[in-house]
Design a protein around this motif. Structure first.
Motif, short mmCIF file in Angstrom:
data_model
loop_
_atom_site.label_atom_id
_atom_site.label_comp_id
_atom_site.label_asym_id
_atom_site.label_seq_id
_atom_site.Cartn_x
_atom_site.Cartn_y
_atom_site.Cartn_z
N VAL A 43 62.10 -0.10 10.15
CA VAL A 43 63.67 -0.28 10.23
C VAL A 43 63.83 -0.79 12.14
N GLU A 44 63.07 -0.20 12.86
CA GLU A 44 63.05 -0.55 14.39
C GLU A 44 62.76 -1.97 14.60
N ALA A 45 61.84 -2.53 13.88
CA ALA A 45 61.28 -4.02 13.68
C ALA A 45 62.43 -4.81 13.21
N SER A 46 63.55 -4.25 12.72
CA SER A 46 64.66 -5.26 12.17
C SER A 46 65.79 -5.12 13.37
N GLY A 47 66.62 -5.92 13.28
CA GLY A 47 67.70 -6.09 14.18
C GLY A 47 68.27 -7.47 14.82
N GLY A 79 68.95 -4.38 6.09
CA GLY A 79 70.15 -5.19 5.52
C GLY A 79 71.48 -4.82 6.37
N ASP A 80 71.90 -3.48 6.73
CA ASP A 80 72.83 -3.30 7.05
C ASP A 80 72.68 -3.74 8.61
N ARG A 81 71.28 -4.12 9.12
CA ARG A 81 71.47 -4.58 10.73
C ARG A 81 71.24 -6.16 10.68
N GLY A 82 71.31 -6.83 9.49
CA GLY A 82 71.53 -8.22 9.39
C GLY A 82 70.06 -8.83 9.11
N THR A 83 69.23 -7.97 8.85
CA THR A 83 67.53 -8.51 8.75
C THR A 83 67.64 -8.48 7.13
N THR A 84 66.95 -9.76 6.65
CA THR A 84 66.56 -9.85 5.36
C THR A 84 65.03 -9.23 5.45
N VAL A 85 64.66 -8.71 4.00
CA VAL A 85 63.32 -7.91 4.18
C VAL A 85 62.76 -8.31 2.71
N ARG A 86 61.74 -8.79 3.01
CA ARG A 86 60.74 -9.28 1.85
C ARG A 86 59.60 -8.39 1.73
N LEU A 87 58.89 -8.03 0.51
CA LEU A 87 57.60 -7.30 0.65
C LEU A 87 56.68 -8.73 -0.15
N VAL A 88 55.27 -8.16 0.23
CA VAL A 88 54.27 -8.93 -0.32
C VAL A 88 53.26 -7.99 -0.73
N SER A 89 52.55 -8.21 -1.97
CA SER A 89 51.42 -7.43 -2.30
C SER A 89 51.05 -7.77 -3.70
N THR A 90 49.81 -8.06 -3.95
CA THR A 90 49.12 -8.39 -5.07
C THR A 90 48.45 -7.02 -5.59
N SER A 91 48.26 -6.11 -4.92
CA SER A 91 47.57 -4.85 -5.24
C SER A 91 48.01 -3.99 -6.27
N ARG A 92 47.14 -3.66 -7.15
CA ARG A 92 47.62 -2.81 -8.47
C ARG A 92 48.00 -1.54 -7.80
N VAL A 93 47.48 -1.11 -6.63
CA VAL A 93 47.85 0.30 -6.09
C VAL A 93 49.42 0.42 -5.62
N VAL A 94 50.10 -0.98 -5.49
CA VAL A 94 51.35 -1.13 -5.17
C VAL A 94 52.05 -1.44 -6.42
N LEU A 95 51.77 -2.58 -7.08
CA LEU A 95 52.34 -2.90 -8.26
C LEU A 95 52.49 -1.92 -9.36
#
Length: 119
Positions: A43-47, A79-95
C-alpha cells in the motif's frame, strides 16, 4: 513483529520505473504472521505518482487465507489511492488456493509481467 521494517523489506522488493509503474516482487510465505507487513509495504508503494502496482507472486512459497485477504485489501486500498493493481503468477502455490476459494475471480491475475503491463 509487523512493525519491523526489515521484515517487509525482505519479503517485498520494489522496482519503480520512470513511467508511473512499480513492480513489487513478493517472496516467502504469505501467512497470518507476515501478511500485515506485506500489506503495508504494498500500500505504501501505491500513491499519486504510481499509476500501476504490479505484484509478482511467482516467488511466493505459500499463500494462506490471510495472504489472499491481504491481496484483496491491497487491491481495494491501492485503488482508493488511485493506483491500479495487477498480480502476476503462474505458480501452483498461488493459483491453487485462489481457485479453491474462488477469490481468483476477484483479483486481476496475469501469467507474466509483460501481459500485466500490456493489459
Amino acid at each position: 513483529m509487523t512493525s519491523n521494517p526489515d521484515l517487509s523489506d525482505r519479503l517485498v522488493r520494489l522496482h519503480p520505473t520512470a513511467d508511473g509503474v512499480v513492480v513489487a516482487v513478493v517472496t516467502g510465505e504469505l501467512d497470518l504472521f507476515v501478511s500485515p507487513a506485506v500489506r503495508r509495504r504494498l500500500v505504501e508503494a501505491s500513491g499519486p505518482q504510481v499509476d500501476l502496482l504490479l505484484v509478482d507472486l511467482d516467488e511466493v512459497a505459500l499463500l494462506s487465507g490471510a495472504g489472499i485477504g491481504m491481496l484483496l485489501d491491497v487491491l481495494r486500498l491501492a485503488g482508493d489511492r488511485g493506483t491500479t493493481v495487477r498480480l502476476v503468477s503462474t505458480s501452483r502455490v498461488v493459483l491453487r488456493p485462489l481457485a479453491i476459494t474462488g477469490d481468483g475471480a476477484h483479483l486481476p491475475l496475469f501469467p507474466s509481467q509483460a501481459a500485466a503491463l500490456g493489459a
